[in-house]
Design a protein around this motif. Structure first.
Motif, PDB file in Angstrom:
ATOM      1  N   PHE A  71      24.852  11.208  -3.924  1.00  0.00           N
ATOM      2  CA  PHE A  71      26.096  11.939  -4.186  1.00  0.00           C
ATOM      3  C   PHE A  71      27.256  10.962  -4.339  1.00  0.00           C
ATOM      4  CE2 PHE A  71      30.137  13.562  -2.627  1.00  0.00           C
ATOM      5  CZ  PHE A  71      30.348  14.579  -3.541  1.00  0.00           C
ATOM      6  N   PHE A  74      27.168   9.352  -7.624  1.00  0.00           N
ATOM      7  CA  PHE A  74      27.582  10.316  -8.654  1.00  0.00           C
ATOM      8  C   PHE A  74      29.101  10.319  -8.766  1.00  0.00           C
ATOM      9  CE2 PHE A  74      29.627  14.495  -7.935  1.00  0.00           C
ATOM     10  CZ  PHE A  74      29.832  14.866  -9.257  1.00  0.00           C
ATOM     11  N   ASP A 108      26.103  14.362 -13.870  1.00  0.00           N
ATOM     12  CA  ASP A 108      25.731  15.742 -13.540  1.00  0.00           C
ATOM     13  C   ASP A 108      24.320  15.791 -12.957  1.00  0.00           C
ATOM     14  OD1 ASP A 108      28.170  16.539 -14.529  1.00  0.00           O
ATOM     15  OD2 ASP A 108      27.392  17.288 -16.442  1.00  0.00           O
ATOM     16  N   VAL A 109      23.403  15.074 -13.600  1.00  0.00           N
ATOM     17  CA  VAL A 109      22.025  15.084 -13.106  1.00  0.00           C
ATOM     18  C   VAL A 109      21.944  14.420 -11.724  1.00  0.00           C
ATOM     19  CG1 VAL A 109      19.658  14.326 -13.532  1.00  0.00           C
ATOM     20  CG2 VAL A 109      21.036  15.144 -15.415  1.00  0.00           C
ATOM     21  N   LEU A 111      24.172  14.568  -9.388  1.00  0.00           N
ATOM     22  CA  LEU A 111      24.605  15.572  -8.407  1.00  0.00           C
ATOM     23  C   LEU A 111      23.456  16.539  -8.122  1.00  0.00           C
ATOM     24  CD1 LEU A 111      26.661  17.021  -6.641  1.00  0.00           C
ATOM     25  CD2 LEU A 111      27.735  17.954  -8.688  1.00  0.00           C
ATOM     26  N   ILE A 112      22.762  16.951  -9.172  1.00  0.00           N
ATOM     27  CA  ILE A 112      21.608  17.849  -8.992  1.00  0.00           C
ATOM     28  C   ILE A 112      20.526  17.151  -8.165  1.00  0.00           C
ATOM     29  CG2 ILE A 112      19.748  19.059 -10.212  1.00  0.00           C
ATOM     30  CD1 ILE A 112      21.868  19.277 -12.613  1.00  0.00           C
ATOM     31  N   ARG A 113      20.291  15.881  -8.432  1.00  0.00           N
ATOM     32  CA  ARG A 113      19.259  15.130  -7.691  1.00  0.00           C
ATOM     33  C   ARG A 113      19.639  14.950  -6.228  1.00  0.00           C
ATOM     34  NH1 ARG A 113      15.545  16.719 -10.852  1.00  0.00           N
ATOM     35  NH2 ARG A 113      15.133  15.469 -12.708  1.00  0.00           N
ATOM     36  N   TYR A 115      21.041  17.221  -4.486  1.00  0.00           N
ATOM     37  CA  TYR A 115      20.573  18.476  -3.880  1.00  0.00           C
ATOM     38  C   TYR A 115      19.052  18.489  -3.721  1.00  0.00           C
ATOM     39  CZ  TYR A 115      25.156  20.767  -4.144  1.00  0.00           C
ATOM     40  OH  TYR A 115      26.468  21.114  -3.953  1.00  0.00           O
ATOM     41  N   ASP A 116      18.368  17.854  -4.669  1.00  0.00           N
ATOM     42  CA  ASP A 116      16.905  17.762  -4.587  1.00  0.00           C
ATOM     43  C   ASP A 116      16.462  17.086  -3.304  1.00  0.00           C
ATOM     44  OD1 ASP A 116      15.420  18.964  -6.532  1.00  0.00           O
ATOM     45  OD2 ASP A 116      15.473  17.265  -7.924  1.00  0.00           O
TER      46      ASP A 116
END
Lengths: 324, 324
Positions: A71, A74, A108-109, A111-113, A115-116
């Protein structure tokens, strides 16, 4: 087992072996690039050290700790676009090496990762951690927005500045420690103390950054000393100076801020002298010590044997004493 | 109770009363702006309609459904920066009305807020849904990256194009239906069928978009007919035409693509004629019908009473028949 060097080694191994994705390469290569630029990984380290106070098994804390670092990176990728920064840790930023579109979408990816990396949190802690992660993440964005707003304002107060760096920097350190506490199984009061420790230490670190940029030892400081003065960056020091200066001193400070062409060294020397006349250095040092003291007090207040928190305390002490 | 109009009304109320945050206003105003531009909200509606097949209580599905729409609008905000789009639904895009930095940062917060809307998911469904949301979100970004990559390539195949729109558009429709199924309590096989339905319908919708842009009725179609031809947009029609054209027809098509200055109407008419000569219209219509048929077949295969899925089927049928 919970020695910082040992935990850092585990983290580095995990980061090296972690896959963010493969195709299309344009999307995932910049993620590997920014994650490989280094950085001290001290946020995930704080998470693991906090968890190690309460638990001998850190396996479940590892990925959530990494999520804090992903994060953080990011935010660096996106902030660098917004700040038009050419370099990050001495290397071209992602939007420079590729382009702004790539930096937007790869960020963006990331940030998604991030969360992963929360997926394996135990069921009963899921809601609390996701909620706190979301809250912290949004606050970091709010801090970045305030930072940008301040650039075009000449009347930022000390209180506003502290509020901004609290959001932009401190809440993530607070969350990093809090997260470790939750995952380690700490009680509610201890989780609160861990967060407060990170929050206060974070304020101290940011003010120390501001201070070192002007008064750091050029042989130890990583960046060009005086860079913030040259760029008129609204740091704690400048805001204090603008508030405290009067008469000719104020006129001179404002003159240097307004000048469009100047000799860098000359400006740095002149503004530095104004800071010294106004006692800004000592005032800032005092503030830094106050925040560090508050942070350490929170850690000392944790109700566990001293031996359990020794590693975290030693590590934090090192961060406090750094001069670069 | 599960009539689409009724569910849409509930959704609209929720969106109107939903708070994304307040301060700093520069961060949250653009979110309220893009969410107020309208849009048919058909993604969250699909979630609610799918949930309503299995459950009479949709209260727990409402926020997760909204999360799909907030995520979708986040992608629009960031895609518009990347595509340098001046307008979105006839209004200035966020980066035009404010600036690119605002669109980047507000978009980031929107993505975080989409995760916030997942917080009340029951414990036992949390991991599965977060995992699928992350996976879908990353795929949508991959699709956008491929779409950008294709713009500078002249040899995109039909298979690559379908792969791209599957990621950019279809997986989110698949997820929207799947999410409703999971929240409603559908069994694994039904969840799979719902996803497949959304995925195939999504492919059909995107090809229909491509088709209507050229062959739509100007009095019904919302945008300028022929816009994709004017911009040399790599749509299904152009890719097919480039593959199928030979001899002088190929030379003529390539001439129109290469021309830097031209009369818009003349180019649209000429390329349209080439499409007609090559039978592209009929070929595309056939593909669309195939995808719609597959999607509908998945819905018909759901093992529940017909009366339970009637609302979803009717709604999907309307989407299939739309001409704008």
């Amino acid at each position: 087992m919970n020695k910082p060097e040992h935990l850092l080694q585990i983290l580095q191994n995990e980061f090296e072996n972690h896959s963010y994705g493969e195709e299309p390469a344009e999307l995932y290569e910049p993620i590997r690039y920014i994650m490989s630029l280094g950085g001290k990984r001290f946020r995930p380290l704080l998470t693991l050290l906090a968890a190690s106070i309460y638990s001998y098994d850190l396996s479940l804390a590892l990925k959530p700790a990494m999520s804090v670092e992903v994060f953080h990176n990011f935010t660096l990728m996106h902030d660098d676009i917004m700040d038009r920064a050419p370099l990050r840790r001495g290397k071209p930023t992602v939007h420079e090496k590729w382009n702004a579109n790539t930096a937007i979408l790869s960020g963006d990816v990331m940030l998604i990762r991030a969360y992963d990396l929360l997926l394996d949190i135990p069921k009963d802690q899921f809601r609390q951690i996701l909620h706190r992660f979301n809250q912290t993440a949004a606050e970091v964005c709010e801090g970045q927005q305030l930072d940008m707003n301040f650039e075009t304002r000449s009347n930022v107060t000390e209180e506003e500045y502290i509020g901004m760096i609290r959001l932009k920097t401190s809440v993530l350190l607070g969350y990093a420690l809090e997260l470790g506490g939750i995952l380690g199984g700490a009680d509610e009061e201890s989780v609160r103390l861990l967060y407060a420790a990170g929050e206060n230490m974070g304020l101290g670190f940011q003010l120390k950054d501001d201070l070192l940029d002007v008064f750091g030892d050029p042989s130890k400081f990583g960046k060009q000393v005086g860079g913030d003065i040259i760029a008129n960056k609204k740091t704690f020091l400048l805001i204090e100076a603008l508030t405290k200066a009067e008469g000719t001193l104020k006129t001179e400070l404002e003159k240097w801020i307004a000048l469009e062409t100047f000799d860098n060294d000359e400006k740095v020397e002149a503004v530095k002298k104004i800071y010294e006349t106004l006692g800004i250095k000592e005032f800032t040092e005092q503030k830094i010590n106050e925040y560090f003291a508050r942070g350490l007090a929170s850690l000392h207040a944790l109700k566990v044997e001293n031996s359990r928190k020794e590693a975290l305390l030693t590590f934090v002490q090192q961060l406090v004493e750094r001069e670069k």
